[in-house]
Structures are given as structure tokens and as C-alpha cells.
Write an enzyme that holds these catalytic residues in place. Structure first.
Site, PDB file in Angstrom:
ATOM      1  N   ILE A  19      38.498  37.640  26.770  1.00 12.82           N
ATOM      2  CA  ILE A  19      38.562  36.423  25.956  1.00 12.82           C
ATOM      3  C   ILE A  19      37.602  35.361  26.500  1.00 12.82           C
ATOM      4  O   ILE A  19      36.927  34.675  25.735  1.00 12.82           O
ATOM      5  CB  ILE A  19      40.016  35.899  25.910  1.00 12.82           C
ATOM      6  CG1 ILE A  19      40.918  36.912  25.182  1.00 12.82           C
ATOM      7  CG2 ILE A  19      40.087  34.533  25.232  1.00 12.82           C
ATOM      8  CD1 ILE A  19      42.420  36.635  25.297  1.00 12.82           C
ATOM      9  N   ASP A  38      34.288  32.946  37.614  1.00  8.50           N
ATOM     10  CA  ASP A  38      35.129  34.140  37.641  1.00  8.50           C
ATOM     11  C   ASP A  38      35.270  34.549  39.101  1.00  8.50           C
ATOM     12  O   ASP A  38      34.371  34.298  39.909  1.00  8.50           O
ATOM     13  CB  ASP A  38      34.498  35.283  36.831  1.00  8.50           C
ATOM     14  CG  ASP A  38      35.515  36.327  36.389  1.00  8.50           C
ATOM     15  OD1 ASP A  38      35.842  36.373  35.192  1.00  8.50           O
ATOM     16  OD2 ASP A  38      36.005  37.095  37.266  1.00  8.50           O
ATOM     17  N   ASP A  64      37.539  31.576  42.728  1.00 10.90           N
ATOM     18  CA  ASP A  64      38.901  32.031  42.457  1.00 10.90           C
ATOM     19  C   ASP A  64      39.719  30.797  42.102  1.00 10.90           C
ATOM     20  O   ASP A  64      39.830  29.864  42.912  1.00 10.90           O
ATOM     21  CB  ASP A  64      39.451  32.721  43.719  1.00 10.90           C
ATOM     22  CG  ASP A  64      40.810  33.373  43.471  1.00 10.90           C
ATOM     23  OD1 ASP A  64      41.604  32.827  42.676  1.00 10.90           O
ATOM     24  OD2 ASP A  64      41.069  34.427  44.074  1.00 10.90           O
ATOM     25  N   ASN A  91      41.147  29.809  31.090  1.00  9.22           N
ATOM     26  CA  ASN A  91      41.345  31.125  30.482  1.00  9.22           C
ATOM     27  C   ASN A  91      41.791  32.195  31.478  1.00  9.22           C
ATOM     28  O   ASN A  91      42.583  33.071  31.130  1.00  9.22           O
ATOM     29  CB  ASN A  91      40.041  31.567  29.804  1.00  9.22           C
ATOM     30  CG  ASN A  91      40.034  33.046  29.495  1.00  9.22           C
ATOM     31  OD1 ASN A  91      40.691  33.507  28.562  1.00  9.22           O
ATOM     32  ND2 ASN A  91      39.318  33.821  30.305  1.00  9.22           N
ATOM     33  N   SER A 143      49.960  32.242  25.779  1.00 10.70           N
ATOM     34  CA  SER A 143      50.255  33.576  25.261  1.00 10.70           C
ATOM     35  C   SER A 143      51.525  33.479  24.433  1.00 10.70           C
ATOM     36  O   SER A 143      52.287  32.513  24.574  1.00 10.70           O
ATOM     37  CB  SER A 143      50.485  34.525  26.450  1.00 10.70           C
ATOM     38  OG  SER A 143      51.065  35.737  26.015  1.00 10.70           O
ATOM     39  N   TYR A 156      55.391  37.484  34.569  1.00  5.87           N
ATOM     40  CA  TYR A 156      54.275  36.913  33.799  1.00  5.87           C
ATOM     41  C   TYR A 156      54.741  35.892  32.751  1.00  5.87           C
ATOM     42  O   TYR A 156      54.186  34.787  32.692  1.00  5.87           O
ATOM     43  CB  TYR A 156      53.499  38.076  33.177  1.00  5.87           C
ATOM     44  CG  TYR A 156      52.377  37.727  32.242  1.00  5.87           C
ATOM     45  CD1 TYR A 156      51.121  37.344  32.716  1.00  5.87           C
ATOM     46  CD2 TYR A 156      52.544  37.818  30.855  1.00  5.87           C
ATOM     47  CE1 TYR A 156      50.073  37.057  31.841  1.00  5.87           C
ATOM     48  CE2 TYR A 156      51.510  37.538  29.980  1.00  5.87           C
ATOM     49  CZ  TYR A 156      50.281  37.159  30.474  1.00  5.87           C
ATOM     50  OH  TYR A 156      49.256  36.877  29.605  1.00  5.87           O
ATOM     51  N   LYS A 160      53.679  31.873  32.100  1.00  6.02           N
ATOM     52  CA  LYS A 160      53.087  31.424  30.828  1.00  6.02           C
ATOM     53  C   LYS A 160      53.982  30.365  30.166  1.00  6.02           C
ATOM     54  O   LYS A 160      53.471  29.462  29.507  1.00  6.02           O
ATOM     55  CB  LYS A 160      52.850  32.619  29.890  1.00  6.02           C
ATOM     56  CG  LYS A 160      51.679  33.495  30.320  1.00  6.02           C
ATOM     57  CD  LYS A 160      50.328  32.767  30.205  1.00  6.02           C
ATOM     58  CE  LYS A 160      49.149  33.696  30.418  1.00  6.02           C
ATOM     59  NZ  LYS A 160      47.847  32.979  30.427  1.00  6.02           N
ATOM     60  N   THR A 191      41.229  43.833  24.639  1.00  5.04           N
ATOM     61  CA  THR A 191      40.541  43.551  25.905  1.00  5.04           C
ATOM     62  C   THR A 191      40.756  44.711  26.879  1.00  5.04           C
ATOM     63  O   THR A 191      41.662  45.532  26.707  1.00  5.04           O
ATOM     64  CB  THR A 191      41.105  42.281  26.589  1.00  5.04           C
ATOM     65  OG1 THR A 191      42.510  42.482  26.782  1.00  5.04           O
ATOM     66  CG2 THR A 191      40.865  41.034  25.775  1.00  5.04           C
TER      67      THR A 191
END
Ligand SMILES: NC(=O)c1ccc[n+]([C@@H]2O[C@H](COP(=O)([O-])OP(=O)(O)OC[C@H]3O[C@@H](n4cnc5c(N)ncnc54)[C@H](O)[C@@H]3O)[C@@H](O)[C@H]2O)c1
Length: 259
Positions: A19, A38, A64, A91, A143, A156, A160, A191
Site C-alpha cells: 500500500i 522503510d 524503523d 502506513n 484497518s 494486531y 489497530k 499485497t
């Protein structure tokens, strides 16, 4: 090339693939200048070289997001390279999926360090400049896990959910300073992360087909479809959109499966 983002100087995290890469491509098409980071510096370098952007439009650094001082340094580098950052797209994120009682402390920590603290580190680095400049826009890639729970994806979805809390909190704190903070919630997206997930099953094709079948439209999103929504949210086309979460999941989270 269009001009919807001309004048935007955007910091994007996790831009080497998925993404984040699509967001970078769409923002470039709309005339933005970008500084992308990244943690996979080698992949990021290859990606940026492949994008072959016009000179001065796309700069990058390995960083990071869970390392606050590395992010502060990257934000300063971005300011030097493209000018003061007036838009941030948080992101970068990682899947950490387990069952609650099987989750190790290390997994818990890694999940929150990246998916929540990482976004906060970037907000903290960018907000003072935005406030003193009179405004800016922050977009957190959340998400459908920010408001639903799929069993065995722990912890996770907790991170989120909290990312949505961070979005709303900062949105209210800094609205009067002209800073908009919003979230974009994709469902399943085509992805590498999802391909890896399907590959973890004995029959990857079957696992993929089952995911597609869950959706009202019998397909999942392309990364470009998510990126185009991000362009709108970061642009000046929705100046009163603040503390919002835009769901782009093809209707999946509204669908109640028959039992
Ligand atoms: N793919 C989906 O179906 C989906 C659905 C909903 C939400 N999301 C969210 O979208 C975002 C992007 O997901 P994706 O599927 O494109 O992921 P991806 O794994 O394809 O790409 C993520 C990129 O982020 C980088 N990254 C990971 N941790 C990092 C860190 N600590 N610091 C810097 N960079 C880091 C990775 O190296 C990678 O290049 C994530 O926040 C994810 O939670 C994805």
C-alpha cells in the site's frame, strides 16, 4: 500527471512495497513531493530507483518507525530534502497474529511498537512543524481490524483499535491549530503480506479463493484503490474531514454472514 497535491510535502512510512508503494506512486502523479522511509533500506532503494521520479520529487531514507530518534532524524532530513513536511501518511505496519494465551511478550511488544508507537513516533516528529506552519494533514492507515475482531489475529486488532484512538485524540487536540488527523481502514488488499498469509496454508489457492468469497463483490482491493482514497484524504478537497475513519473494504465489514 495532475495537480491535486501540488504544494504537499508528504512523509510516507513503509513505502518499499504494498500500500505504501501505491500511495507513493499516486501522490507523485498528483504533483506532491515525497520523502519515504522503510525499515528495508535495500528494497526501498530499488523501489525508488524503479519509480524514476523527477529530480527533487522523491527522496528516501532507511528508518524503523519504532525507533523514535531515527524517525526524528528522518523527519529533519525530509525537511532539508523536500521542505517542511505538511502531510504524513503513517502506513508501515506488521501482522502479528496469534491466539491470546499463546502470544509471547515479545510478540505483544513488537506489535504495539510498530503498529501504534511507530505511528505516534512519526506524529510526534511532524506535529511541531505543522502547528507552527498553521496546519497539516496526517493520515493513519488503520484497518477493518480497528473496529472488528477476527479470532486468532491477536494482538494486531488491539493495536489497530488503539491507532484509531490515537487518530481521534490527536485530531481533537490539534484541530484548532489547523491539523487534520484521519484514518483510512482497508479490508483485504492484494499485497505480499496477504500472499504470504495464504501461502501459510496447505492449499494457498483455496485460502485465497475463500478470502475473495467472503466479500460482497467477490474480490479484494487493489493497492491503487486504497492509494486513491488516501490521495483524497490528504488533499485539500476535504478540509472539514477530521477525526474520521474512511472504510474501503468493498462492504465486507457491513456484511453479516448467514449462520
Ligand atoms: N494488506 C492488507 O490487506 C491490509 C489491510 C488493512 C490494513 N493494512 C495496513 O496497511 C499498511 C500497509 O500494509 P501492506 O499490506 O502494504 O504491508 P506490506 O507488508 O506489503 O508493506 C509494509 C512495508 O512496511 C515496512 N515496514 C514494516 N515495519 C516497519 C517499521 N518498523 N519501520 C519502517 N517500515 C516498516 C515493510 O518493510 C514493508 O515494506 C499496514 O499498516 C497494514 O496494517 C493492510
Amino acid at each position: 500527471m495532475s495537480d491535486r497535491l501540488v504544494g504537499k510535502r508528504i512523509f510516507v512510512t513503509g513505502a518499499a512495497q504494498g500500500i505504501g508503494l501505491a500511495v507513493t506512486q499516486e501522490c507523485l502523479k498528483q504533483g506532491a513531493k515525497l520523502f519515504v522511509v522503510d525499515r528495508d533500506g535495500e528494497l526501498l532503494r530499488e523501489t525508488v530507483e524503479r519509480l524514476d521520479a523527477d529530480k527533487g520529487m522523491l527522496e528516501y531514507a532507511e528508518a524503523d518507525i519504532s525507533d523514535a530518534s531515527a524517525i526524528a532524524a528522518a523527519m529533519a532530513q525530509a525537511s532539508e530534502a523536500i521542505g517542511p513536511v505538511n502531510a504524513l501518511i503513517n502506513n508501515a505496519g506488521i501482522n502479528v497474529f496469534s491466539a491470546p494465551l499463546e502470544t509471547t511478550d515479545e510478540e505483544w511488544q513488537r506489535c504495539f511498537d510498530v503498529n501504534l508507537k511507530g505511528a505516534w513516533n512519526c506524529c510526534k516528529a511532524v506535529l511541531p512543524g505543522m502547528i507552527s506552519a498553521g496546519g497539516g494533514a496526517i493520515l493513519n492507515i488503520a484497518s477493518t481490524h480497528s473496529f472488528t475482531i477476527i479470532p486468532h489475529t491477536f494482538p494486531y486488532p488491539l493495536a489497530k483499535h488503539a491507532l484509531l484512538g490515537l487518530t481521534k485524540s490527536l485530531a481533537l487536540e490539534y484541530a484548532a491549530a489547523g491539523v487534520r488527523v484521519n484514518a483510512l481502514a482497508p479490508g483485504y488488499v492484494e499485497t505480499q503480506k496477504n500472499i504470504d498469509y495464504w501461502n501459510s496454508f496447505a492449499d494457498p489457492e483455496k485460502a485465497r479463493a475463500e478470502t475473495l468469497a467472503l466479500h460482497p463483490g467477490k474480490r479484494i482491493a487493489t493497492t491503487t484503490e486504497i492509494a486513491k482514497a488516501a490521495v483524497f484524504m490528504i488533499s485539500d478537497e476535504c478540509p472539514f474531514m477530521n477525526a474520521a475513519c474512511l472504510v474501503v473494504d468493498g462492504g465486507l465489514s457491513v456484511l453479516q454472514h448467514a449462520v
